[in-house]
Design a protein around this motif. Structure first.
Motif, PDB file in Angstrom:
ATOM      1  N   ALA A 225      -5.280   1.182  -3.560  1.00 31.71           N
ATOM      2  CA  ALA A 225      -5.572   2.037  -4.714  1.00 31.71           C
ATOM      3  C   ALA A 225      -7.075   2.220  -4.910  1.00 31.71           C
ATOM      4  CB  ALA A 225      -4.943   1.442  -5.970  1.00 31.71           C
ATOM      5  N   ASP A 226      -7.852   1.165  -4.674  1.00 22.74           N
ATOM      6  CA  ASP A 226      -9.303   1.261  -4.874  1.00 22.74           C
ATOM      7  C   ASP A 226      -9.946   2.199  -3.856  1.00 22.74           C
ATOM      8  OD1 ASP A 226     -11.722   0.494  -6.215  1.00 22.74           O
ATOM      9  OD2 ASP A 226     -12.223  -0.704  -4.444  1.00 22.74           O
ATOM     10  N   THR A 227      -9.299   2.377  -2.704  1.00 22.31           N
ATOM     11  CA  THR A 227      -9.818   3.324  -1.716  1.00 22.31           C
ATOM     12  C   THR A 227      -9.920   4.719  -2.321  1.00 22.31           C
ATOM     13  OG1 THR A 227      -8.757   2.051   0.051  1.00 22.31           O
ATOM     14  CG2 THR A 227      -9.447   4.279   0.590  1.00 22.31           C
ATOM     15  N   VAL A 228      -8.925   5.093  -3.129  1.00 20.90           N
ATOM     16  CA  VAL A 228      -8.943   6.397  -3.783  1.00 20.90           C
ATOM     17  C   VAL A 228     -10.078   6.474  -4.795  1.00 20.90           C
ATOM     18  CG1 VAL A 228      -7.593   8.006  -5.174  1.00 20.90           C
ATOM     19  CG2 VAL A 228      -6.468   6.608  -3.473  1.00 20.90           C
ATOM     20  N   VAL A 229     -10.242   5.380  -5.553  1.00 20.83           N
ATOM     21  CA  VAL A 229     -11.300   5.359  -6.560  1.00 20.83           C
ATOM     22  C   VAL A 229     -12.665   5.450  -5.882  1.00 20.83           C
ATOM     23  CG1 VAL A 229     -12.311   4.017  -8.438  1.00 20.83           C
ATOM     24  CG2 VAL A 229      -9.836   4.022  -8.115  1.00 20.83           C
ATOM     25  N   TRP A 230     -12.827   4.752  -4.776  1.00 20.33           N
ATOM     26  CA  TRP A 230     -14.085   4.762  -4.035  1.00 20.33           C
ATOM     27  C   TRP A 230     -14.301   6.109  -3.337  1.00 20.33           C
ATOM     28  CZ3 TRP A 230     -15.304   0.704   0.388  1.00 20.33           C
ATOM     29  CH2 TRP A 230     -16.511   1.026   1.009  1.00 20.33           C
ATOM     30  N   GLY A 231     -13.293   6.540  -2.569  1.00 15.10           N
ATOM     31  CA  GLY A 231     -13.490   7.666  -1.671  1.00 15.10           C
ATOM     32  C   GLY A 231     -13.196   9.030  -2.249  1.00 15.10           C
ATOM     33  N   PHE A 369      -4.010  10.970  -6.313  1.00 17.73           N
ATOM     34  CA  PHE A 369      -4.057   9.989  -7.413  1.00 17.73           C
ATOM     35  C   PHE A 369      -2.657   9.626  -7.886  1.00 17.73           C
ATOM     36  CE2 PHE A 369      -8.257  12.209  -8.225  1.00 17.73           C
ATOM     37  CZ  PHE A 369      -9.027  11.167  -7.727  1.00 17.73           C
ATOM     38  N   ILE A 370      -1.818  10.607  -8.045  1.00 17.49           N
ATOM     39  CA  ILE A 370      -0.456  10.368  -8.543  1.00 17.49           C
ATOM     40  C   ILE A 370       0.346   9.541  -7.545  1.00 17.49           C
ATOM     41  CG2 ILE A 370       1.723  11.483  -9.174  1.00 17.49           C
ATOM     42  CD1 ILE A 370       0.025  13.839 -10.234  1.00 17.49           C
ATOM     43  N   ASN A 371       0.223   9.855  -6.255  1.00 13.49           N
ATOM     44  CA  ASN A 371       0.961   9.113  -5.222  1.00 13.49           C
ATOM     45  C   ASN A 371       0.523   7.648  -5.171  1.00 13.49           C
ATOM     46  OD1 ASN A 371       2.416  11.380  -4.470  1.00 13.49           O
ATOM     47  ND2 ASN A 371       0.978  11.968  -2.859  1.00 13.49           N
ATOM     48  N   PHE A 372      -0.777   7.429  -5.196  1.00 17.09           N
ATOM     49  CA  PHE A 372      -1.276   6.055  -5.119  1.00 17.09           C
ATOM     50  C   PHE A 372      -0.948   5.285  -6.394  1.00 17.09           C
ATOM     51  CE2 PHE A 372      -3.351   7.505  -1.426  1.00 17.09           C
ATOM     52  CZ  PHE A 372      -3.858   6.404  -0.726  1.00 17.09           C
ATOM     53  N   GLY A 373      -1.021   5.937  -7.543  1.00 21.52           N
ATOM     54  CA  GLY A 373      -0.654   5.273  -8.794  1.00 21.52           C
ATOM     55  C   GLY A 373       0.800   4.875  -8.812  1.00 21.52           C
ATOM     56  N   SER A 374       1.669   5.727  -8.278  1.00 26.89           N
ATOM     57  CA  SER A 374       3.101   5.415  -8.237  1.00 26.89           C
ATOM     58  C   SER A 374       3.372   4.228  -7.330  1.00 26.89           C
ATOM     59  CB  SER A 374       3.885   6.643  -7.746  1.00 26.89           C
ATOM     60  OG  SER A 374       3.686   7.746  -8.608  1.00 26.89           O
ATOM     61  N   ILE A 375       2.689   4.192  -6.175  1.00 33.27           N
ATOM     62  CA  ILE A 375       2.849   3.059  -5.245  1.00 33.27           C
ATOM     63  C   ILE A 375       2.419   1.763  -5.925  1.00 33.27           C
ATOM     64  CG2 ILE A 375       1.978   2.032  -3.113  1.00 33.27           C
ATOM     65  CD1 ILE A 375       1.771   4.892  -1.979  1.00 33.27           C
ATOM     66  N   LEU A 376       1.298   1.805  -6.651  1.00 33.79           N
ATOM     67  CA  LEU A 376       0.807   0.600  -7.327  1.00 33.79           C
ATOM     68  C   LEU A 376       1.750   0.168  -8.444  1.00 33.79           C
ATOM     69  CD1 LEU A 376      -1.501  -1.437  -7.321  1.00 33.79           C
ATOM     70  CD2 LEU A 376      -2.686  -0.014  -8.993  1.00 33.79           C
TER      71      LEU A 376
END
Length: 613
Positions: A225-231, A369-376
């Motif tokens: 998830a942090d990869t999205v926040v970073w990248g 963002f939505i996909n990664f948030g759902s996975i988390l």
């Protein structure tokens, strides 16, 4: 200032400086890479960073064990400096792709070694706080770098931003060269708790134990998830018409809140447990990722990333704590390195998943963002179900310890009673019985309060029954001691019978030691279920010593009876005294068995893995 505090500060300074260098990339990486690598492949440098950081996380445990913490810290900063020079001198996109291999490797060594070094000094009791300190320093550095990177990029361009990375890495190397060796601080702990577990078995144990496995999976997904926040967040902001320095400011806000609040959450976790804090943090982070695309303006994004920093702080220093809780001291460095390897490989996983999502829908960053948030969110739900608390807390534990301490005081007094009996001071024995009954009434009062707290709170039925049985088991000791002393009144003490005195005193003293070990056992129960299991083994050994003394006493009584040196009534009562004293040691062993059961519920450690020196 103590040597320990100076050692901690130097390690934290090294982390801040290296973190500052990496923090620059959190602002400029995606903005720069997107121009040279394209819309889909701009996350590739994070893959190389994540892969090499994860690999060297694991290596740090082995290297720090063999060569020492200072050597490992210095080597990490040297490798990092080389990577930062590559980023500064190579042409794009090769600078970030190649340089991040060494940046990741160096940061893996530095941060994993820092975790080990500070954990050496702070010890088991403050294990989560130690992770809070090292992660706080790391992300404080990230926040400085993210802000500086955006500011310098806007005013001086990419080259000036890359120079910040090199300069910060140089100062990080200088700090590492002045660090202290901390390995000596763990020697006492390693000797005290010897575990028959080898490195391969330790890793298998981490993967098989529900709590540690859940922590490993959750930690990996947090980096995904942090990869999205970073990248992706900086690029998302730029596409919304914001400046690069604003993206850097947003990253800095997230990181500074993350850094500043980690010590609080980690310290709280050491007091109240791991599960609830980590689960809430994971859930909150997932919700914020899903909500992020709804933020269109700069203040809205700032608010989301600010709260996101708080959510990071809740789970980030807490998730590695179960690894420290359930790993033997001699293998803890390897276990922490393995944890960091699994966690930080999430950068590579996240970059690959992000690239996949972008290849399906190149123009929609919102869906990422939505996909990664759902996975988390799914990960958080699974963690809350699978994880078993490794730092359990009970509001009645201190009272339970106090109850055992009163019983221990009865054993202290029993030593005097044996002395009085063999002196023929029967009035002293009678008076002593009255005092012991007073102490028994005090223990009963504490027991009633414990039972009230057990059944007035919201606790699992099994925990209620375990602690009720534990208190009842210890309470039997007082009754056995009172009956033992009443038997003294029926014995005719002669010169010949004095041979039994040292044996009985040894039995009382050894039983008193069992009470001390049980108190230690109860205190360890809320620090580490693994150590509590280990402590119960010591009680088993002590009980066998008392049993051997009982056999010796019975042999002496029978020998005196055969020679006519003791009358039958005295012999029968003396044998009953010996049996009652041995019974008290059995009560302590039974109490230790209950603690062992409680520990297994939280630790799931196979008993054959734990040995006694």
């Amino acid at each position: 200032m103590s040597k320990e505090n100076i050692a901690i500060l130097i390690v934290l300074l090294t982390e801040i400086l290296i973190g500052t260098a990496t923090g620059v990339q959190r602002t400029i990486l995606s903005v720069s890479s997107q121009k040279s690598l394209g819309e889909i492949s701009f996350l590739f440098p994070i893959i190389s960073f994540g892969f090499f950081k994860a690999s060297f996380d694991l290596m740090a445990g082995f290297y720090a064990n063999k060569r020492g913490r200072k050597s490992s810290l210095t080597l990490g900063t040297v490798i990092y400096l080389f990577g930062s020079i590559l980023i500064a001198v190579l042409p794009p996109p090769f600078n970030f792709l190649a340089g991040n291999m060494f940046i990741g490797a160096g940061e893996g060594l530095v941060f994993a070694t820092s975790a080990i070094a500070i954990r050496d000094i702070l010890g088991l009791e403050r294990s989560s706080l130690s992770f809070g300190y090292i992660e706080s320093a790391c992300y404080f550095g990230y926040s400085i770098g993210a802000f500086a990177g955006g500011l310098v990029f806007n005013s001086g361009g990419l080259g000036a931003s890359l120079l910040v990375i090199v300069v910060s890495a140089i100062f990080g190397l200088l700090a590492a060269l002045n660090s202290h060796e901390t390995q000596k601080y763990t020697e006492i702990e390693k000797k005290k708790y010897s575990m028959n577990i080898r490195t391969g078995e330790t890793i298998k144990m981490l993967l098989r134990n529900p709590s540690t496995l859940a922590a490993l999976i959750a930690a990996h997904m947090t980096k995904v998830a942090d990869t999205v926040v970073w990248g992706v967040v900086p690029l998302y902001m730029v596409r919304r018409g914001m400046e690069v320095y604003q993206a850097g400011f947003a990253q800095s806000i997230l990181l500074i809140v993350w850094s500043a609040t980690m010590p609080f959450w980690s310290s709280l976790s050491d007091r109240v447990g791991r599960r609830v804090i980590a689960t809430l943090g994971l859930m909150l982070d997932a919700f914020l990722l899903i909500a992020l695309p709804s933020a269109q303006r700069f203040p809205e994004i700032l608010l989301i990333v600010l709260v996101m920093g708080l959510s990071y702080a809740m789970f980030y220093p807490v998730l590695p704590s179960p690894i420290a809780d359930l790993t033997p001291p001699a293998e803890r460095e390897i276990a922490i390195g393995f944890y960091r390897m699994i966690r930080d490989s999430g950068y590579a996983t996240g970059a690959l998943l992000g690239t996949l999502f972008l290849s399906i829908s190149p123009s929609s960053l919102e869906e990422v963002f939505i996909n990664f948030g759902s996975i988390l969110a799914i990960t958080a739900a699974g963690f809350s179900i699978i994880f078993r608390e490794t730092r359990p807390t009970w509001p009645f534990l201190d009272l339970t310890i106090k109850h055992v301490e009163v019983i221990r005081g009865i054993l202290d007094y029993q030593h005097k009673m044996v002395e009085a009996a063999f002196r023929g001071d029967l009035s002293g024995v009678t008076e002593g019985i009255g005092k012991i009954k007073e102490m028994e009434r005090e223990a009963d009062k504490i027991k009633r309060e414990i039972i009230w707290k057990i059944y007035s709170g919201v606790f699992p039925q099994s925990s209620r029954m375990d602690f009720e049985r534990l208190v009842e088991e210890i309470d039997k000791v007082a009754g056995a001691i009172i009956e033992c002393n009443e038997r003294f009144l029926w014995i005719k003490f002669t010169d010949k019978i004095q041979v039994l005195k040292p044996v009985l005193l040894d039995m009382v003293d050894n039983t008193r030691e069992l009470a001390d070990k049980l108190i230690e056992n109860l205190r360890m129960l809320s620090l580490s279920p693994l150590y509590a299991v280990r402590a119960t083994m010591d009680i088993d050994v002590g009980e066998r010593k008392v049993d051997e003394l009982r056999i010796k006493a019975i042999y002496l009584i029978r020998e005196m009876l055969d020679k006519g040196e003791i009358d039958l009534l005295s012999a029968l009562n003396m044998m009953e005294i010996v049996n009652l004293l041995e019974l008290t040691s059995d009560d302590f062993q039974d109490a230790a068995d209950i603690i062992r059961i409680i520990s297994y519920k939280h630790a799931a450690i196979p008993p054959e893995r734990i040995t006694i020196e």
